[in-house]
Write a protein that holds these residues in place. Sequence first.
Motif, PDB file in Angstrom:
ATOM      1  N   MET B 143       0.815  -1.212   0.000  1.00 39.78           N
ATOM      2  CA  MET B 143       0.000   0.000   0.000  1.00 39.78           C
ATOM      3  C   MET B 143       0.844   1.255   0.000  1.00 39.78           C
ATOM      4  O   MET B 143       1.748   1.390   0.796  1.00 39.78           O
ATOM      5  N   PRO B 144       0.514   2.207  -0.874  1.00 41.00           N
ATOM      6  CA  PRO B 144       1.183   3.496  -0.745  1.00 41.00           C
ATOM      7  C   PRO B 144       0.758   4.144   0.575  1.00 41.00           C
ATOM      8  O   PRO B 144      -0.426   4.154   0.897  1.00 41.00           O
ATOM      9  N   PHE B 146       0.496   7.180   1.678  1.00 40.87           N
ATOM     10  CA  PHE B 146      -0.419   8.326   1.664  1.00 40.87           C
ATOM     11  C   PHE B 146      -1.852   7.878   1.378  1.00 40.87           C
ATOM     12  O   PHE B 146      -2.802   8.421   1.907  1.00 40.87           O
ATOM     13  N   TRP B 147      -1.977   6.833   0.560  1.00 36.88           N
ATOM     14  CA  TRP B 147      -3.318   6.343   0.232  1.00 36.88           C
ATOM     15  C   TRP B 147      -3.991   5.769   1.472  1.00 36.88           C
ATOM     16  O   TRP B 147      -5.137   6.059   1.778  1.00 36.88           O
ATOM     17  N   MET B 150      -5.154   8.579   3.622  1.00 33.85           N
ATOM     18  CA  MET B 150      -6.395   9.213   3.166  1.00 33.85           C
ATOM     19  C   MET B 150      -7.598   8.322   3.454  1.00 33.85           C
ATOM     20  O   MET B 150      -8.659   8.796   3.860  1.00 33.85           O
ATOM     21  N   LEU B 151      -7.420   7.003   3.240  1.00 35.13           N
ATOM     22  CA  LEU B 151      -8.525   6.082   3.504  1.00 35.13           C
ATOM     23  C   LEU B 151      -8.905   6.102   4.981  1.00 35.13           C
ATOM     24  O   LEU B 151     -10.091   6.147   5.328  1.00 35.13           O
TER      25      LEU B 151
ATOM     26  N   VAL C 222       5.339   1.786  -6.474  1.00 37.50           N
ATOM     27  CA  VAL C 222       4.997   2.582  -5.293  1.00 37.50           C
ATOM     28  C   VAL C 222       5.714   3.933  -5.357  1.00 37.50           C
ATOM     29  O   VAL C 222       5.115   4.985  -5.085  1.00 37.50           O
ATOM     30  N   SER C 225       4.005   6.240  -7.761  1.00 38.04           N
ATOM     31  CA  SER C 225       2.753   6.812  -7.254  1.00 38.04           C
ATOM     32  C   SER C 225       3.050   7.882  -6.206  1.00 38.04           C
ATOM     33  O   SER C 225       2.378   8.894  -6.143  1.00 38.04           O
ATOM     34  N   PHE C 229       2.046  11.630  -6.576  1.00 39.31           N
ATOM     35  CA  PHE C 229       1.168  12.141  -5.533  1.00 39.31           C
ATOM     36  C   PHE C 229       1.683  13.475  -5.016  1.00 39.31           C
ATOM     37  O   PHE C 229       0.921  14.386  -4.697  1.00 39.31           O
ATOM     38  N   VAL C 253     -11.243  13.824   0.312  1.00 40.57           N
ATOM     39  CA  VAL C 253     -11.541  13.307   1.649  1.00 40.57           C
ATOM     40  C   VAL C 253     -12.692  14.082   2.260  1.00 40.57           C
ATOM     41  O   VAL C 253     -13.665  13.517   2.764  1.00 40.57           O
ATOM     42  N   LEU C 261     -11.055   8.021  -4.466  1.00 38.16           N
ATOM     43  CA  LEU C 261      -9.851   7.635  -3.730  1.00 38.16           C
ATOM     44  C   LEU C 261      -9.508   6.155  -3.887  1.00 38.16           C
ATOM     45  O   LEU C 261      -8.357   5.790  -4.085  1.00 38.16           O
ATOM     46  N   VAL C 269      -2.109  -1.250  -5.164  1.00 39.58           N
ATOM     47  CA  VAL C 269      -1.992  -2.399  -4.263  1.00 39.58           C
ATOM     48  C   VAL C 269      -2.022  -3.701  -5.057  1.00 39.58           C
ATOM     49  O   VAL C 269      -1.196  -4.600  -4.835  1.00 39.58           O
TER      50      VAL C 269
END
Lengths: 528, 318, 294
Positions: B143-144, B146-147, B150-151, C222, C225, C229, C253, C261, C269
């Motif tokens: 998983m990144p 930052f993502w 945010m989640l 990664v 991104s 980002f 958000v 998102l 992922v």
Amino acid sequence: MSSLLELRDLSVHYRTARGEVTAVRSVSLGLAAGQTLGLAGESGCGKSTVAMSVLRLLPRTARVEGQVLLDGEDVRGMSWGRLRAVRWAAASVVFQGAMHALNPVHRVGEQIAEPMRLHGVTGSVSALLDQVELPARAARAYPHELSGGQKQRVMIAMALACEPRLVVADEPTTALDVVVQAQVLDVLKRLVSERGIGLVMISHDLSVLASTCDRLAVMRHGQVVEEGPAREVITSPTHPHTQALAAAFPTVGDPASRQVTPSEGAGGPVLLRASDLHVSFGATKAVAGVDLEVRAGEIVALVGQSGSGKTTLARTLLGLRKPTSGRVLFEGRELPRSASGLRAYRRQVQLVLQDPTSALNPRHSVYEAVAEGLRIHRVDGDESARVAEALSQAELRPPELFFPSLPHELSGGQRQRVVIAGALALGPRLLVADEPVASLDASVRGEILALLLRLRRELGLAALVITHDLGLAWTIADRVAVMYRGELVEQGTVEQVLLSPRHDYTRTLLAAVPHAQRSTRPNWTSSP
Amino acid sequence: MIRHLAGKVGGALVSLLFVVALGFLLFRVIPGDPVVAMTRGRPVTGDQLAELRARLGVDKPLTEQFADYLAAAVRGDFGTSYVYSRPVLELIGERLWPTVLLTGTSTVLAVVIGLWLGIRGAWRRGSRSDRISTGLALAQWAMPTFWLGMLLSLATGDLFPSGGMRYPDTPSDFVSQAVDVAHHMVLPCLTMIAVVYAQYLLVMRSSLLEEMHADYLTTARAKGLRDDLVRRRHAVPNALLPTVTLVFLHLGLVVSGAITVETVFSWPGLGLLTYEALTGPDLPLLQGTFVVLAGAVIAMNVVADLLYRVLDPRVRAS
Amino acid sequence: MTAIAWQRRRAAARATWREFASQRGGLVGLIGLAVITVLAVLAPLVTDASGLDVTRVTARPWEPPSASHWLGTDHNGRSVLLLTWWGTRISLVVGLAATVLSVLIGTVVGIAAAHFGGWVSAVLMRFTDFFLVLPSLVLAIALSTVLPRGLGTIVLAIGVTSWPATARLVRAQTLAVEARPFIERARALGGGHGHVIGRHVLPAVLPLVFVNTTLTVASAIVAESTLSFLGLGDPTRVSWGSLLHAANMHGAVSQRAWWFLVPPGLGVVCVVLAFTLCGRALETVLNPRLKGER
């Protein structure tokens, strides 16, 4: 006779990817208190599995049948708690390779004291160390700070910590030098007789067992093929396998095991000569002023303990390492220093390494391994014919059958033949063989040595054989050079050096060789 | 030991010097004209450009610039921020502690959780709990950062503040302030732990698995030790050694985690400062954060090396 | 002779494949990768690229998922499904290109550092260790800030900052191989540097490099991104990172726009997990250390 340890019809099977493999097949053995039993056999014969089954230390993939009675109680039926109480307190183990069997991050004193604390035994670590002839301060050392012999002594001290009635020693001296081996065996023998401990000793080396044990059992393919009083088994073996094992450890001075006649290798012109050769690594002098020559068609044994500099000397003679000073001459000409000159030299002098398993690239077929030298030197002509010829010279016949094989499909002896064939393909005049049979099973040693002798006879190939094994030198060499701390302390014909040694170090080496039959020992102890 | 320490510190100083030089290469040499790079996409007059050039000293020849830069850097002077018009070092000083607080807390927690789960997984290899924890770790590693942040902030809604370090209207007494900061720190801290612990778990697990077949464990079992003692006294201390080095080698991961997490949660630390500098782009500020972050990682590696010496008797002796 | 050699190689490849296929994780990863790659290649054929153009949108911004837009719309009213689909292409291309660069540098440096010894090795090792310690993201940020924005920059920034791990691994493996006696035998037979590296070191190191490559792709994606980002990606192209950048910038958000998102992040992922699973499965098949010595 009350039995301390009794194996009844013991069988052990391992579950593997290819189905069940039987490692031990209905073995029955008994040992009374105060007795010593030797268990002999080649690698993979199941002797270590027997040792591990005594304390139920086998991996989970093992399936055990039969009974292992320790003081009359079946180890297999014990609860975990009972088993833990029995481990080390009733029987302990001196493991193979003390290097790995000691935990590298704990002081050895702690490791010796650990089972004492665990089983509530009172005693002192320094007293135990004293018994194995180590100073008390050794307790504060970490394993890596001790030498191989010292670590093995620590293992023995640890095994005695809870005063067990039975000690199982699995190859306790295998990685050690002859001199150190003799010392460790002495310690073990003394303690066993002093304390009346029952000892099971496991080794591939019959002579080691013969000098330590009352009784001997010889194993092969998981079965006991011969068992009896040690002397009887050694002197008059009945099973062919025992005979092969006994022959593999020749006694120095025994004319029956000497395979060369004194006239055979004499008189050729000098092929390779080292004069006043020095090799240093930084401050340490690995080779300190060596003069050595090898004549055409001659087999010279270079004998010494590990660390004596014999391997460095061999590498320097091959031009794989540059000497610090001194000269190496081949047929009277100094070794070339240029890369191309050295390459040409390699066609004359070839190397045979100790362990054929690692000396062959596991990815290369036999054909590729033998042809490698031919390709490097861009030898003209029919490559596959040359490869076939080299293989048949190394007695791998018919050669075409071996072409596509990969090293792991061959036996140890066959692999060493492939290594020799790879050297022969270049048509060298001299082979430098570094412990050529040390990693081979006892029964194939003789064959490889016979091959070296035949190559000398038929091709006139000279050899410099590097070994720690005086018996090997006695079997095949014309001359012996003894190396000690970088210097050659003694050289001469085999008979001169091994039967009437002049230097103290040579005598120490000879005395350290384990002997079963004192009667055939050469009479040199009283010489000057 | 002392000599080794001196050698290590000396080596680290040389590395630090390299970092400073690399900073010059990156921000003064590669961009060609840094001033053009900084003002890209903005209306500026010729006078403004000239003034900026003089302020940065980029109108001089490169060798002279380098000498000036080096002399200033040794004094701790990294110039003046273009956006904030304040000394770079002062800005970094202000932002240092929030980052130390955030990364320190989450690294310690991540190490504890990661090592514990790693040891458990390796000892019961192939069991259900091992498969689940390894699978979860792999997924989290993918998983990144930052993502995930945010989640989390999307999922928790208004439960936690979504940005900043404290509310402006919190009473100024220590307890209220501490509670407020802790409240703000929950989400960023969780995010960082979630991504970083996975690394530690996987490293610890594989390093313990490698020790599982070691002969000294058989010795320990033969002595009659209970399974958990074999693990605690013999296997884990050995397996920890490679893990310690790797944990510190992966500190770069923590730093990159800090940059993205602080960006997502507007945590006023060095990471957010880096982000602000790169959006400028404020090259003197970016240069400063680059040198400080890289320098911190180098310093931590010296610590790691010393720790390793304390832990491993084999290295200690040599 | 060569016929036999080829036959053997085919047999070895079959055996490797069987061993790989016996690991469920690796197989899942491989299938996932195949599906994603096919989708990425097919994107221009089955979808209409004009939907990516902000000036030609018809839907309203921040529309939640519905029958017409399965994954809703972004702040400009573009379909998130379309954006995510197209984002696959850039993420994969950047990840692969950066990996090739990184693995190439790492392998050459690693082999050279182990094989030649002496000062060459010392300098290369010092160099590698220095870059290994540096936080690679910080270095990549610096590089992509000072260089003009674009695909090339981002590939370069990731490629030249992620090689040290490969170099170290390759060096360790090369040292392990060169300590084996068969290297000494090859030298004693007269083989030079070229022979030893080409015939013995490379074939032994390449499987490991291959495993390392799959794992490096994962971290490169990664990294891509992350850089995008932070707003350092190619502004003219859609990637998963740049979508998340836009989501963050435009307050997805606070809008509770989970549909904007989740998909791009889930893309990352999935791809990273697929590569990692493949890499780990390959590692158990090809890494002799994990399999146990023969």
